[in-house]
Design an enzyme around this catalytic site. Structure first.
Site, short mmCIF file in Angstrom:
data_model
loop_
_atom_site.label_atom_id
_atom_site.label_comp_id
_atom_site.label_asym_id
_atom_site.label_seq_id
_atom_site.Cartn_x
_atom_site.Cartn_y
_atom_site.Cartn_z
CG ASP A 88 6.43 22.67 -37.95
OD1 ASP A 88 6.92 21.81 -38.70
OD2 ASP A 88 5.23 23.00 -37.99
CG HIS B 7 3.32 19.24 -36.30
ND1 HIS B 7 3.14 18.30 -37.30
CD2 HIS B 7 4.10 20.21 -36.85
CE1 HIS B 7 3.77 18.70 -38.39
NE2 HIS B 7 4.38 19.85 -38.15
CG HIS C 217 4.20 19.01 -46.56
ND1 HIS C 217 3.18 19.92 -46.51
CD2 HIS C 217 4.59 18.84 -45.27
CE1 HIS C 217 2.97 20.27 -45.24
NE2 HIS C 217 3.82 19.63 -44.48
CD GLU D 276 1.73 22.52 -38.88
OE1 GLU D 276 1.89 23.64 -39.36
OE2 GLU D 276 1.83 21.48 -39.57
CD GLU D 277 1.72 19.03 -41.71
OE1 GLU D 277 1.33 19.93 -42.46
OE2 GLU D 277 2.93 18.80 -41.51
CG ASP E 209 -0.47 16.78 -37.20
OD1 ASP E 209 0.33 17.33 -36.43
OD2 ASP E 209 -1.10 17.41 -38.07
CG ASP F 203 6.48 19.00 -41.43
OD1 ASP F 203 6.28 19.49 -40.31
OD2 ASP F 203 5.71 19.18 -42.39
ZN LIG Z 1 5.28 20.93 -39.71
#
Ligand SMILES: [Zn+2]
Length: 462
Positions: A175, A86, A435, A151-152, A88, A117
């Protein structure tokens, strides 16, 4: 293993870093939907950028309504392997020492939001495909690289794409982490609520704690009235939170603050739950209305220090996926009305329905209600399949590290994809600050990932 591929990847590291830096520079956090761009301008922009680069490498690309992009190794032929990443990212958040959307390299590490990520791994997949192509290695089966942009925020991109196109029979997503994640527990999020009569002179006035549903809450507080210092101190001590609590007097009221330790909801035993600590203490006070009784009931269901659902009578575990875990993560109480939000991860041997029935029964016995509920069944791709065995062997052969399958409590991008596994791209024991502030991928791991993916594609599609 293919020496030519290895040399190609080593020689192209600078180009890989350049591509990653272009992607990181687009702050692809989900934005306001505009016509034709369901996840906002930046998510559409990053997808367009990625497909443009892939197309310049000679791959057939397609933009599916700015939700998902596909990059095919061969211009035609049904793919037998899908790789899913992903583009995003989550918002930058606070605490960065370097600009989050301008990639910064230092000490062999590349810092920036999305480097690990999942933009970094996506770049590694693309260059793995390019390496195979440029080295002239022939594949007998097609490979489809699928890049999503939501995805997020719940993976609506994939849910949509699954309705438009058939996914390849085998799909891996870099991921998650190595070696191979083939089992993901089921997940439940819900809310418990209750009401009680208040207005006494010894009472709990309000209580609050936790900020997000998928984490062990690290702080909680309450305001009570009419209790003596001795009553409060003793209740805290008996609740086992003597070391975690502070009191602040305000006339005949006292503000109680509990400090715990945060952890992800999939590994709650690593944290200290401030909310259940507070409830345990409030339940040990004896007021002259129903408020303390209600906290006693709540604490009986979610005791401080317990994370396996034993008191809720939903405890379960199996050899393959481990034990059920639960966290009471958000508490809100005021004027006799209480709600608590919780997060449960359950093993393969249970179903959403069975856990739900158990919760309803346990809550009803305490005059409480299951007021909100959603659940996802567990995910498993057989560890004995050729696909999983091949990936596992590739990781072992390229890294020399011990391989095998793992089960996790969290959900990955392939949770709803039959035959899907997570494969990389974080290495065991490494924390790349996904994150968080300071997210990074090391240049060395970029190379290693590209080699692993190339090797996996060659072996699965030869
Ligand atoms: Zn991810």
């Amino acid at each position: 293993m293919n020496a030519e591929i290895y040399n190609y990847v080593d020689a192209n590291l600078t180009k890989m870093i350049g591509t990653l830096s272009e992607l990181v520079a687009i702050p692809s956090v989900k934005g306001k939907a505009v016509p034709g761009k369901p996840y906002g301008e930046e998510c559409a922009k990053v997808l367009d950028k990625m497909l443009g680069i892939a197309s310049s490498f000679g791959f057939r690309t397609e933009n599916h309504k700015n939700r998902v992009g596909t990059i095919d190794f061969y211009p035609d032929g049904e793919p037998s392997l899908g790789i899913l990443c992903h583009l995003d990212v989550v918002p930058a958040g606070d605490g960065w020492k370097t600009p989050p959307f301008s990639m910064f390299m230092s000490g062999g590490k590349l810092y920036g939001r999305g480097t690990m990520d999942d933009k970094g791994p996506a770049v590694c997949v693309l260059y793995a495909m390019k390496a195979i192509k440029d080295c002239g290695i022939k594949l007998s089966k097609n490979v489809r690289f699928i890049v999503g942009t939501d995805e997020e925020n719940g993976s609506s991109d994939l849910a949509w794409y699954k309705k438009q196109a058939k996914l390849p029979p085998n799909v891996f997503t870099p991921d998650g982490s190595y070696p191979v994640i083939n089992i993901e527990k089921g997940m439940i999020r819900g809310e418990i609520s209750a009401k009680c009569a208040v207005g006494g002179t010894k009472s709990v006035i309000s209580a609050t704690g936790g900020t997000v549903i998928n984490a062990v809450p690290e702080s909680a507080s309450a305001t009570v009235v009419g209790f003596s210092d001795i009553e409060l101190t003793l209740a805290a001590k008996n609740a086992g939170i003597g070391q975690l609590v502070t009191f602040k007097k305000d006339g005949d009221k006292t503000v109680i603050t509990v400090k715990g330790k945060s952890a992800h909801a999939s590994t709650p035993a690593e944290g200290i739950n401030a909310v259940t600590g507070l409830c345990s203490m409030l339940g040990r006070l004896y007021g002259d209305d129903e408020s303390t009784v209600m906290f006693r009931s709540l604490s009986a269901l979610f005791p401080f220090g317990e994370t396996d659902g034993k008191s809720l009578k939903i405890a379960a575990s199996d050899e393959k996926s481990g034990a059920l875990t639960e966290v009471l993560s958000i508490l809100s109480y005021s004027k006799g009305t209480l709600t608590g939000k919780f997060d449960i991860r359950f093993p393969l041997c249970r179903s959403v329905e069975r856990v739900k029935t158990g919760l309803e029964k346990a809550f009803a016995a305490k005059n409480m209600e299951l007021s909100d509920f959603s659940g996802v069944e567990p995910h498993e791709t057989s560890a004995d399949s050729e696909f999983v065995k091949t990936l596992s062997k590739v990781y072992e052969d390229v890294t020399g590290a011990r391989s095998g399958c793992i089960a996790i409590g969290g959900g990955t991008y392939v949770h709803d994809i039959e035959g899907g596994v997570a494969f990389g791209a974080e290495f065991p024991g490494e924390d790349c600050k996904i994150h968080s502030a300071g997210e990074f991928i090391s240049a060395e791991r970029m190379k290693q990932n590209a080699k692993i993916f190339a090797e996996a594609i060659i072996r699965l599609c030869k």
